[in-house]
Design a protein around this motif. Structure first.
Motif, PDB file in Angstrom:
ATOM      1  N   PRO A 141     -25.883  32.875   5.155  1.00  0.00           N
ATOM      2  CA  PRO A 141     -24.616  32.252   4.796  1.00  0.00           C
ATOM      3  C   PRO A 141     -24.797  31.156   3.758  1.00  0.00           C
ATOM      4  CG  PRO A 141     -25.356  31.466   6.929  1.00  0.00           C
ATOM      5  CD  PRO A 141     -26.300  32.552   6.510  1.00  0.00           C
ATOM      6  N   ASN A 142     -23.857  31.097   2.824  1.00  0.00           N
ATOM      7  CA  ASN A 142     -23.855  30.047   1.812  1.00  0.00           C
ATOM      8  C   ASN A 142     -22.624  29.180   2.046  1.00  0.00           C
ATOM      9  OD1 ASN A 142     -21.704  31.547   0.855  1.00  0.00           O
ATOM     10  ND2 ASN A 142     -22.897  32.538  -0.728  1.00  0.00           N
ATOM     11  N   ASP A 143     -22.241  28.389   1.078  1.00  0.00           N
ATOM     12  CA  ASP A 143     -21.095  27.496   1.250  1.00  0.00           C
ATOM     13  C   ASP A 143     -19.822  28.248   1.624  1.00  0.00           C
ATOM     14  OD1 ASP A 143     -22.644  25.287   0.644  1.00  0.00           O
ATOM     15  OD2 ASP A 143     -22.260  25.460  -1.498  1.00  0.00           O
ATOM     16  N   GLY A 179     -11.848  31.898  18.109  1.00  0.00           N
ATOM     17  CA  GLY A 179     -12.507  32.268  19.360  1.00  0.00           C
ATOM     18  C   GLY A 179     -13.578  33.325  19.210  1.00  0.00           C
ATOM     19  N   VAL A 180     -13.997  33.617  17.986  1.00  0.00           N
ATOM     20  CA  VAL A 180     -15.035  34.615  17.732  1.00  0.00           C
ATOM     21  C   VAL A 180     -16.402  33.944  17.817  1.00  0.00           C
ATOM     22  CG1 VAL A 180     -15.964  36.230  16.018  1.00  0.00           C
ATOM     23  CG2 VAL A 180     -13.489  35.943  16.250  1.00  0.00           C
ATOM     24  N   ALA A 181     -17.310  34.560  18.538  1.00  0.00           N
ATOM     25  CA  ALA A 181     -18.684  34.047  18.605  1.00  0.00           C
ATOM     26  C   ALA A 181     -19.362  34.284  17.256  1.00  0.00           C
ATOM     27  CB  ALA A 181     -19.455  34.753  19.718  1.00  0.00           C
ATOM     28  N   VAL A 182     -19.917  33.234  16.686  1.00  0.00           N
ATOM     29  CA  VAL A 182     -20.552  33.326  15.367  1.00  0.00           C
ATOM     30  C   VAL A 182     -22.028  32.990  15.508  1.00  0.00           C
ATOM     31  CG1 VAL A 182     -20.636  32.401  13.023  1.00  0.00           C
ATOM     32  CG2 VAL A 182     -18.429  32.718  14.166  1.00  0.00           C
ATOM     33  N   HIS A 183     -22.863  33.906  15.015  1.00  0.00           N
ATOM     34  CA  HIS A 183     -24.311  33.723  15.007  1.00  0.00           C
ATOM     35  C   HIS A 183     -24.763  33.815  13.554  1.00  0.00           C
ATOM     36  CE1 HIS A 183     -28.096  33.744  17.320  1.00  0.00           C
ATOM     37  NE2 HIS A 183     -28.569  34.193  16.175  1.00  0.00           N
ATOM     38  N   ALA A 184     -25.391  32.758  13.061  1.00  0.00           N
ATOM     39  CA  ALA A 184     -25.830  32.734  11.665  1.00  0.00           C
ATOM     40  C   ALA A 184     -27.349  32.812  11.584  1.00  0.00           C
ATOM     41  CB  ALA A 184     -25.343  31.462  10.984  1.00  0.00           C
ATOM     42  N   LEU A 185     -27.815  33.659  10.694  1.00  0.00           N
ATOM     43  CA  LEU A 185     -29.239  33.734  10.366  1.00  0.00           C
ATOM     44  C   LEU A 185     -29.351  33.263   8.931  1.00  0.00           C
ATOM     45  CD1 LEU A 185     -30.118  37.220  11.892  1.00  0.00           C
ATOM     46  CD2 LEU A 185     -30.362  34.966  12.930  1.00  0.00           C
ATOM     47  N   LEU A 206     -25.765  25.880  10.473  1.00  0.00           N
ATOM     48  CA  LEU A 206     -25.999  25.921  11.915  1.00  0.00           C
ATOM     49  C   LEU A 206     -25.465  24.683  12.629  1.00  0.00           C
ATOM     50  CD1 LEU A 206     -29.627  27.361  11.892  1.00  0.00           C
ATOM     51  CD2 LEU A 206     -27.473  28.599  12.233  1.00  0.00           C
ATOM     52  N   ALA A 207     -25.173  23.637  11.881  1.00  0.00           N
ATOM     53  CA  ALA A 207     -24.642  22.411  12.484  1.00  0.00           C
ATOM     54  C   ALA A 207     -23.129  22.477  12.689  1.00  0.00           C
ATOM     55  CB  ALA A 207     -25.000  21.206  11.619  1.00  0.00           C
ATOM     56  N   ALA A 208     -22.480  23.492  12.152  1.00  0.00           N
ATOM     57  CA  ALA A 208     -21.029  23.625  12.315  1.00  0.00           C
ATOM     58  C   ALA A 208     -20.701  23.895  13.783  1.00  0.00           C
ATOM     59  CB  ALA A 208     -20.496  24.755  11.435  1.00  0.00           C
ATOM     60  N   ARG A 209     -19.646  23.299  14.246  1.00  0.00           N
ATOM     61  CA  ARG A 209     -19.237  23.458  15.639  1.00  0.00           C
ATOM     62  C   ARG A 209     -19.038  24.932  15.986  1.00  0.00           C
ATOM     63  NH1 ARG A 209     -14.060  20.560  16.467  1.00  0.00           N
ATOM     64  NH2 ARG A 209     -15.390  18.896  15.738  1.00  0.00           N
ATOM     65  N   GLY A 210     -19.652  25.360  17.070  1.00  0.00           N
ATOM     66  CA  GLY A 210     -19.485  26.723  17.558  1.00  0.00           C
ATOM     67  C   GLY A 210     -20.390  27.764  16.928  1.00  0.00           C
ATOM     68  N   VAL A 211     -21.164  27.383  15.918  1.00  0.00           N
ATOM     69  CA  VAL A 211     -22.057  28.330  15.246  1.00  0.00           C
ATOM     70  C   VAL A 211     -23.441  28.230  15.872  1.00  0.00           C
ATOM     71  CG1 VAL A 211     -23.162  28.974  13.062  1.00  0.00           C
ATOM     72  CG2 VAL A 211     -20.780  28.210  13.083  1.00  0.00           C
ATOM     73  N   GLY A 270     -27.457  30.154  15.979  1.00  0.00           N
ATOM     74  CA  GLY A 270     -28.316  30.918  15.096  1.00  0.00           C
ATOM     75  C   GLY A 270     -29.662  30.274  14.915  1.00  0.00           C
ATOM     76  N   ARG A 271     -30.314  30.667  13.826  1.00  0.00           N
ATOM     77  CA  ARG A 271     -31.631  30.101  13.564  1.00  0.00           C
ATOM     78  C   ARG A 271     -31.988  30.200  12.095  1.00  0.00           C
ATOM     79  NH1 ARG A 271     -36.169  34.492  15.360  1.00  0.00           N
ATOM     80  NH2 ARG A 271     -37.468  33.246  14.018  1.00  0.00           N
ATOM     81  N   VAL A 272     -32.945  29.360  11.724  1.00  0.00           N
ATOM     82  CA  VAL A 272     -33.483  29.379  10.370  1.00  0.00           C
ATOM     83  C   VAL A 272     -34.565  30.444  10.316  1.00  0.00           C
ATOM     84  CG1 VAL A 272     -34.722  28.048   8.628  1.00  0.00           C
ATOM     85  CG2 VAL A 272     -32.955  26.940  10.015  1.00  0.00           C
ATOM     86  N   MET A 273     -34.500  31.272   9.290  1.00  0.00           N
ATOM     87  CA  MET A 273     -35.403  32.403   9.141  1.00  0.00           C
ATOM     88  C   MET A 273     -36.213  32.252   7.855  1.00  0.00           C
ATOM     89  SD  MET A 273     -34.457  34.568  11.670  1.00  0.00           S
ATOM     90  CE  MET A 273     -34.814  36.224  11.116  1.00  0.00           C
ATOM     91  N   PRO A 274     -37.337  32.982   7.755  1.00  0.00           N
ATOM     92  CA  PRO A 274     -38.088  32.982   6.492  1.00  0.00           C
ATOM     93  C   PRO A 274     -37.315  33.753   5.424  1.00  0.00           C
ATOM     94  CG  PRO A 274     -39.048  34.552   8.023  1.00  0.00           C
ATOM     95  CD  PRO A 274     -37.980  33.818   8.770  1.00  0.00           C
ATOM     96  N   ASP A 275     -37.751  33.668   4.202  1.00  0.00           N
ATOM     97  CA  ASP A 275     -37.087  34.329   3.083  1.00  0.00           C
ATOM     98  C   ASP A 275     -36.829  35.808   3.391  1.00  0.00           C
ATOM     99  OD1 ASP A 275     -37.448  35.979   0.355  1.00  0.00           O
ATOM    100  OD2 ASP A 275     -36.537  34.025  -0.065  1.00  0.00           O
ATOM    101  N   ILE A 276     -35.591  36.236   3.225  1.00  0.00           N
ATOM    102  CA  ILE A 276     -35.191  37.605   3.576  1.00  0.00           C
ATOM    103  C   ILE A 276     -35.838  38.652   2.669  1.00  0.00           C
ATOM    104  CG2 ILE A 276     -33.094  37.654   2.153  1.00  0.00           C
ATOM    105  CD1 ILE A 276     -31.740  39.102   4.577  1.00  0.00           C
ATOM    106  N   ARG A 277     -36.118  38.291   1.423  1.00  0.00           N
ATOM    107  CA  ARG A 277     -36.708  39.264   0.496  1.00  0.00           C
ATOM    108  C   ARG A 277     -38.198  39.469   0.754  1.00  0.00           C
ATOM    109  NH1 ARG A 277     -33.061  37.262  -4.447  1.00  0.00           N
ATOM    110  NH2 ARG A 277     -31.497  38.887  -4.281  1.00  0.00           N
ATOM    111  N   ARG A 278     -38.874  38.442   1.240  1.00  0.00           N
ATOM    112  CA  ARG A 278     -40.312  38.555   1.499  1.00  0.00           C
ATOM    113  C   ARG A 278     -40.649  38.940   2.931  1.00  0.00           C
ATOM    114  NH1 ARG A 278     -40.876  33.064  -0.699  1.00  0.00           N
ATOM    115  NH2 ARG A 278     -40.254  33.314  -2.847  1.00  0.00           N
ATOM    116  N   ASN A 279     -39.688  38.784   3.836  1.00  0.00           N
ATOM    117  CA  ASN A 279     -39.944  39.020   5.263  1.00  0.00           C
ATOM    118  C   ASN A 279     -38.844  39.858   5.916  1.00  0.00           C
ATOM    119  OD1 ASN A 279     -42.318  37.057   5.704  1.00  0.00           O
ATOM    120  ND2 ASN A 279     -40.788  35.821   4.641  1.00  0.00           N
ATOM    121  N   PRO A 280     -38.501  41.005   5.352  1.00  0.00           N
ATOM    122  CA  PRO A 280     -37.389  41.777   5.925  1.00  0.00           C
ATOM    123  C   PRO A 280     -37.648  42.221   7.365  1.00  0.00           C
ATOM    124  CG  PRO A 280     -38.599  43.088   4.315  1.00  0.00           C
ATOM    125  CD  PRO A 280     -39.114  41.687   4.213  1.00  0.00           C
TER     126      PRO A 280
END
Length: 110
Positions: A5-7, A20-26, A35-40, A42-52
């Motif tokens: 997710p970006n801005d 009321g939708v459960a939101v999970h951000a990677l 991830l600091a947004a209320r109700g969100v 998830g977790r911080v992941m490594p670079d998606i292009r190098r670690n698919p």
């Protein structure tokens, strides 16, 4: 599930949570603040292009954690869209995506 997710995706996440939708951000480190947004969750992941493989594993775990209902995966970046289009066949079917298995989305992007 919001992938990379970006801005703009932060706005989507907030709106979904209010409905009321459960939101999970990677996300990667650049957009970890999502991830600091209320109700969100998830977790911080490594670079998606190098670690698919790490992202595929996480999506598989989310698919089984969600029960029979499954979920929807929304791309928050071009890198996430490419990842989804290239790896759609390896993502559990219970997780729906706009990107299909036929590769047409990549052709459209190109």
């Amino acid at each position: 599930v919001l992938l990379c997710p970006n801005d703009g995706a932060l706005t989507v996440a907030r709106r979904l949570v209010r409905r009321g939708v459960a939101v999970h951000a990677l996300t990667d480190e650049r957009y970890a603040y999502v991830l600091a947004a209320r109700g969100v969750r998830g977790r911080v992941m490594p670079d998606i292009r190098r670690n698919p493989h790490v992202w595929l594993q996480e999506l598989s775990e989310l698919a089984t954690a969600g029960g029979e209902e499954g979920g929807v995966v929304l791309s928050g970046s071009d890198a996430a869209t490419e990842f989804l289009a290239h790896n759609r066949t390896e993502i559990p079917g219970s997780l729906r995506t706009f990107e299909s298995k036929d590769g047409m989305h990549l052709a459209l992007m190109n």
